[in-house]
Write an enzyme that holds these catalytic residues in place. Structure first.
Site, PDB file in Angstrom:
ATOM      1  N   GLY A 315       0.824  -1.210   0.000  1.00 16.44           N
ATOM      2  CA  GLY A 315       0.000   0.000   0.000  1.00 16.44           C
ATOM      3  C   GLY A 315       0.856   1.257   0.000  1.00 16.44           C
ATOM      4  CB  SER A 316       0.053   4.653   1.211  1.00 14.94           C
ATOM      5  OG  SER A 316      -1.158   4.744   0.490  1.00 14.94           O
ATOM      6  CB  THR A 317       4.588   1.810   3.422  1.00 16.53           C
ATOM      7  OG1 THR A 317       4.144   0.551   2.914  1.00 16.53           O
ATOM      8  CG2 THR A 317       3.928   2.074   4.764  1.00 16.53           C
ATOM      9  CG  PHE A 318       5.930   0.275  -2.921  1.00 15.52           C
ATOM     10  CD1 PHE A 318       6.921  -0.587  -2.504  1.00 15.52           C
ATOM     11  CD2 PHE A 318       5.902   0.642  -4.257  1.00 15.52           C
ATOM     12  CE1 PHE A 318       7.862  -1.095  -3.391  1.00 15.52           C
ATOM     13  CE2 PHE A 318       6.832   0.140  -5.159  1.00 15.52           C
ATOM     14  CZ  PHE A 318       7.821  -0.725  -4.720  1.00 15.52           C
ATOM     15  CE  LYS A 319      -0.045   6.422  -2.163  1.00 15.81           C
ATOM     16  NZ  LYS A 319      -1.170   7.092  -1.486  1.00 15.81           N
TER      17      LYS A 319
END
Length: 586
Positions: A315-319
């Site tokens: 999810g958004s941690t991969f941003k």
């Protein structure tokens, strides 16, 4: 008649001649054996009268970075009988069955079995062994042995692992570093007569065992205990399926804590369904038992280190990765402006932002602070499939981290040939592929530490108990995966995420904290099950510690910024002083 007599005498002479040859041959053979092969056959004869019993070597201890013992040995006994030496079988059977709490029939079968040595029981408490020794039963041997003992019970259970009945490592670090921990067994030699009875005045010889080496880890017991406590509290509060926490030094890859709740008792590793604090986990265990699910399959899952062996959509941690690639390639700057109407159309797909009404106009920095999907989709599209995949590989994401624990899983990622604009869009904000938690921690560490890839690890050194022998394990930094300038910019962005953005619940007064929230939907999407997570580091300007929490299937509110970020904030609030990290002077 003379002819017959002559023939008879001739046959007799031949017979005498042959007998003489046989006698000479036998004599020669005997002479050869007695003179030239005497040592060989003497040894063989001695072997026939030699009995040997193994002396188990003490397994090396496992210690944390401060010398706290995480795995030790307790003295136990192995009780055995030698058939030919037992003089009173009935007394032997009665005493052993009574003292060991075993069925009389089971003991009788072993005592009456004609074998050189029959083990009655192993891992017997030393007190019981001493009591049996006190009966002075002929043919009964009480040999001291070692059993693995874990002073902290379930602490870091999937990391440490445990040993089997033969004291060999089965999972975790116990099996990974078996060659250092196991030691070398010794032997007791005793002489017996032709009937196999020990000679009364026979000399007993011993080949002493060599103890295994101690293994010193990067784990910190205090940090591990507190992280585990937080994991259980979170799991119970959110009725979650499980909670994992990794705490690591992002500069060198030393792992300070790794929690996979629910953990299991290392001193009782075969009992199923331990430490199930959430109602959903207890219900699932009951269903599995009712359905007759194989016990070993359930044990394997209980022993599984989800931080290392399980993949998930980050999810958004991969941003963080998408932002770093975009900045490094020059396709975006902090001041670039974007528009978020609440979704982005990519080919025939309408991909939504978590904020239904959209964020409106925003800079790239604001897009990261808001965790805005459309902004990161745009950055991914600017990079293109080829460039994005090149950075994916450059950052070390496609393979494994090389962590020193068995069972690491690799990233599950699209083949670049099969990636189109839609796949690129979803990958850009952390969906449609899977990585392990430890891979995410390692990659983000590399992005914020100045750009050098690190290898997550536990082992620092192995040494003999008297410290006369030491082996230091080397974990050199890997390649430079991005520039120091980009790394500095990423630290600033992620500090702003916590200071003013979606990660503000991880803020700790007096410290500069950086981080990123995430809420990812599990497959199949129709189940509406989520993984909430937060990855954070401190101090933001010079990271010395990084931590990731993943909460599997929380009930009720499930947003990472709401339920995961505060846990890391609480963790940092308590461990930063332990690590000697000073508050920022204003």
């Amino acid at each position: 008649m003379n002819e017959n007599h002559t023939c008879h005498r001739g046959k007799t002479a031949v017979l005498y001649f042959l007998l003489s040859l046989m006698i000479i041959g036998l004599g020669g053979r005997l002479f050869y054996l007695m003179i030239f092969r005497s040592e060989y056959y003497s040894a063989k004869a001695e072997d026939l009268h030699l009995r040997e019993r193994s002396i188990k070597a003490a397994r090396g201890r496992i210690l944390d970075r401060n010398g706290q013992v995480l795995a030790d040995n307790r003295t136990v006994c192995t009780i055995s009988v030698i058939y030919s030496q037992v003089t009173d079988r009935e007394e032997t059977i009665q005493v052993l069955s009574r003292e060991l709490g075993l069925e009389e029939g089971e003991v009788r079968r072993k005592v009456e079995k004609r074998s050189s040595r029959e083990v009655i029981a192993s891992n017997v408490e030393k007190e019981t062994g001493d009591q049996i020794r006190g009966f002075h039963l002929d043919g009964v041997k009480v040999d001291e042995d070692y059993k693995r003992y874990y002073p902290y019970d379930s602490l870091a259970s999937q990391v440490l692992g445990f040993t089997g009945g033969d004291n060999q490592g089965i999972i975790g670090l116990e099996v990974k570093y078996e060659e250092y921990l196991k030691g070398e067994n010794g032997t007791i030699f005793t002489l017996t007569d032709a009937a196999g009875v020990e000679l009364e005045n026979g000399k007993e010889e011993r080949l002493e065992p060599t103890a295994g080496r101690d293994l010193i880890l990067s784990l910190d017991v205090n940090i591990q205990q507190y992280a585990q406590q937080l994991a259980y509290q979170t799991m119970e509060k959110k009725n979650a399926k499980g909670v994992s926490i990794i705490v690591m030094n992002p500069q060198n890859g030393e792992i300070l804590a790794m929690v996979n709740a629910p953990e299991f008792d290392l001193n009782d590793p075969f009992t199923l369904d331990q430490n199930l604090v959430s109602e959903s986990a207890r219900q699932k265990a009951a269903k599995e038992e009712a359905s007759g699910m194989e016990k070993q399959e359930r044990r394997n899952r209980m022993w599984r280190n989800s931080c290392v062996s399980d993949t998930y959509e980050p999810g958004s941690t991969f941003k963080i990765i998408t932002a770093a690639a975009g900045l490094e390639s020059g396709v975006v700057t902090l001041e670039d402006r974007f528009s978020c109407p609440g979704y982005r159309i990519v080919e025939d797909r309408k991909i939504r932002c978590h904020k239904t009404g959209g964020h409106g106009g925003e800079t790239f920095l604001q897009g990261m602070m808001n965790s805005c999907n459309p902004v990161l989709i745009d950055v991914g599209q600017r990079l293109g499939v080829e460039n994005y995949c090149r950075y994916f590989d450059q950052f070390g994401l496609r393979g494994k981290t090389g962590i020193d624990i068995p069972g690491e899983a690799a990233t599950i990622m699209h083949d670049p040939k099969n990636m189109g604009p839609v796949e690129l869009a979803t990958v850009s904000f952390g969906q449609s592929f899977q990585i392990t938690p430890v891979q995410l921690v390692a990659t983000v560490s590399s992005i914020i530490n100045g750009g050098r890839r690190v290898t997550p690890h536990f082992a620092l050194e192995a040494q003999s108990r008297d410290k006369t022998w030491t082996k230091k394990f080397s974990w050199p930094l890997g390649e430079q995966i991005l520039s120091e300038e980009t790394s500095e910019t990423m630290r600033y962005i992620l500090e702003m995420v916590v200071a003013e953005g979606s990660g503000k619940n991880a803020a700790v007064e007096g410290y500069r904290i950086g981080g990123k929230t995430a809420t990812s939907e599990k497959l199949p999407r129709s189940l509406k099950k989520y993984i909430s997570s937060f990855i954070g580091f401190a101090p933001a300007d010079d990271p010395q510690v990084i931590a990731l929490i993943t909460i599997d299937e929380p009930e009720g509110i499930y947003y990472g910024g709401t339920i995961a970020a505060p846990v890391i904030g609480d963790l940092f609030r308590n461990i930063l002083p332990i690590l000697g990290i000073q508050e920022t002077q204003i």
